[in-house]
Design an enzyme around this catalytic site. Structure first.
Site, short mmCIF file in Angstrom:
data_model
loop_
_atom_site.label_atom_id
_atom_site.label_comp_id
_atom_site.label_asym_id
_atom_site.label_seq_id
_atom_site.Cartn_x
_atom_site.Cartn_y
_atom_site.Cartn_z
CB CYS A 94 29.95 -55.46 20.39
SG CYS A 94 30.66 -57.09 20.03
CG HIS A 124 34.45 -53.67 20.81
ND1 HIS A 124 33.62 -53.56 21.91
CD2 HIS A 124 34.35 -54.94 20.38
CE1 HIS A 124 33.07 -54.73 22.15
NE2 HIS A 124 33.48 -55.59 21.25
CD GLU A 132 34.36 -50.20 23.12
OE1 GLU A 132 33.80 -49.75 22.08
OE2 GLU A 132 34.14 -51.34 23.56
#
Lengths: 193, 255
Positions: free
Chosen positions: A77, A175, A177
């Protein structure tokens, strides 16, 4: 594997560390240049504003140590945006590893900003663990120029580089994750690189 | 727009998921981690956890349950409840939350919005708004987590969402109070008015009872996401079925 998460003093690096713990790794969160230099892989996370993040990186003496890394590095990001030369966000000079600029996203009817949510990818390189049509989670108000190093793209009024690769440098605008199984496949591909 | 988001909302009281009707009479609805896992597996696009008593009780939410959630799910989630300082927000984000949602504390001290946006980015800062209709307009209420503490702010909803997004809030969750928990549908006209008033994503909240209500939130109110609690907790609507229906209506869904 010795995995370092660069601590730039901002953002939720908690969820990034947890994502790697799911692979059985114990990432080390650090701003020590020596510790980062010897890591097998390095994560440059980032949530927040480019100006604040670069101030923190400079204050910790990390600009040159980061630029000198030769092992695989993944910017996530804002961390990806910092790899570029400069950002419109607070007119910030960034790390200058990838040629190009980070520009503001303009809102339009039906296209609010931040670009927030799950967008579909067009993928040019299967080696990143992603495939055409995968949905991944974005949350950003600025985006990098569509540079030749782009290997996955989302559309949001204009092409948004979702993944770039330049030598040992990886960047993900989304993202991983927080992108479910698709995000995990991407992180697995990075760890295998 | 990205795929429209289906967002189960979990009200939290003392570390458990609870559900009330129009903000009253809370009953136990399960373990917080089990609920998070269930919704994530069913295809929820995002989750919101509200510690509903925190603001009225003058405290911030407990980061320990935030960490428990962050460990088990790999989709984004927001947390809310009594976040009134930069450090409160930092604790939640460090514990693994992706966004913090602020409501009553932002009304107490609007500067809080800019402080959080500056340090964490607008995409981390969600403005929660409890809006109710009276005298031909829509108004903002405060401290809605507790019936005794709830009060009018005297602010018009459209004025407040413009001000708050101007200060840096990156998303608005618009909860229409008269519609909450009664499953009669979202307030489409009001949600559309808010979506037209701001340039950030707007999430419809309050009143979802049927798949058609979600359809209207996306097609008629331009909502980026639709938040619901009762219909998911009570298993009246299954998320995979809902997404299939909405996709058949021509709405982009992540599946």
């Amino acid at each position: 594997m010795n995995l370092a998460i660069v601590d730039v003093g901002c953002g939720n690096i908690g969820s990034v560390a947890i994502a790697f713990e799911r692979f059985g790794l114990t990432p080390r969160t650090t701003s020590d240049p020596a510790e980062i230099a010897v890591a097998d892989k390095v994560i440059l996370p980032g949530v927040g504003a480019a100006g604040y993040a670069m101030d923190e990186i400079r204050a910790r003496g990390l600009v040159e140590p980061l630029r000198a890394l030769t092992q695989p590095v993944l910017g996530i990001c804002l961390g990806m945006q910092l790899l570029f030369e400069a950002s419109d966000e607070e007119e910030t000079d960034c790390l200058g590893i990838v040629a190009g600029r980070v520009r503001r996203l303009d809102p339009a009817p039906g296209r609010p900003v931040p670009h927030m949510g799950w967008s579909k990818l067009a993928v040019d390189d299967p080696a990143i663990g992603l495939a055409d049509g995968d949905y991944v989670y974005f949350a950003h108000s600025f985006a990098c120029d569509p540079v030749p190093e782009t290997v996955a793209t989302a559309a949001y009024g204009r092409p948004i580089p979702a993944v770039i690769r330049q030598g040992n440098w990886w960047g993900a605008q989304f993202h991983p994750e927080r992108s479910g199984p698709a995000g995990a496949r991407f992180l697995e591909a990075f760890l295998a690189s | 727009m990205p795929a429209r988001r289906i967002i189960p909302c979990l009200d939290v009281l003392a570390g458990r998921v609870v559900k009330g009707i129009q903000f009253r009479d809370h009953r136990d609805a399960g373990d917080i981690v089990e609920s998070a896992l269930r919704y994530s597996a069913e295809g929820a696009d995002e989750l919101v956890f509200y510690d509903i008593a925190a603001s009225a009780e003058g405290r911030s939410l407990d980061p320990s349950w935030v960490r428990r959630i962050a460990r088990v799910i790999d989709i984004p989630f927001a947390v809310a409840g009594g976040i009134r300082t930069r450090d409160d927000a930092a604790r939640c984000l460090d514990a693994g939350a992706d966004k913090v949602s602020i409501n009553s504390p932002a009304l107490e001290r609007p500067d809080l919005i800019a402080e959080l946006a500056r340090d964490f980015g607008a995409q981390c800062i969600v403005l929660g708004v409890d809006s109710f209709a009276a005298d031909g307009d829509y108004w903002v209420k405060q401290y809605t987590g507790s019936p005794q503490a709830t009060r009018d702010t005297g602010r018009r909803t459209l004025d407040w969402v413009r001000e708050a997004t101007g200060r840096g809030a990156g998303e608005v969750v618009l909860n229409c109070m008269r519609h909450d928990g009664v499953r009669g549908g979202y307030d489409i006209a009001h949600t559309k008015a808010v979506a037209d008033a701001v340039t950030v994503p707007v999430i419809a909240s309050g009143g979802a009872g049927a798949p058609e209500h979600f359809r209207a939130a996306f097609l008629d109110a331009d909502a980026s996401g639709a938040l619901a609690a009762t219909v998911f907790h009570d298993r009246l609507i299954a998320i995979p079925d809902l997404k299939e229906y909405l996709a058949a209506c021509g709405i982009e869904m992540r599946r």
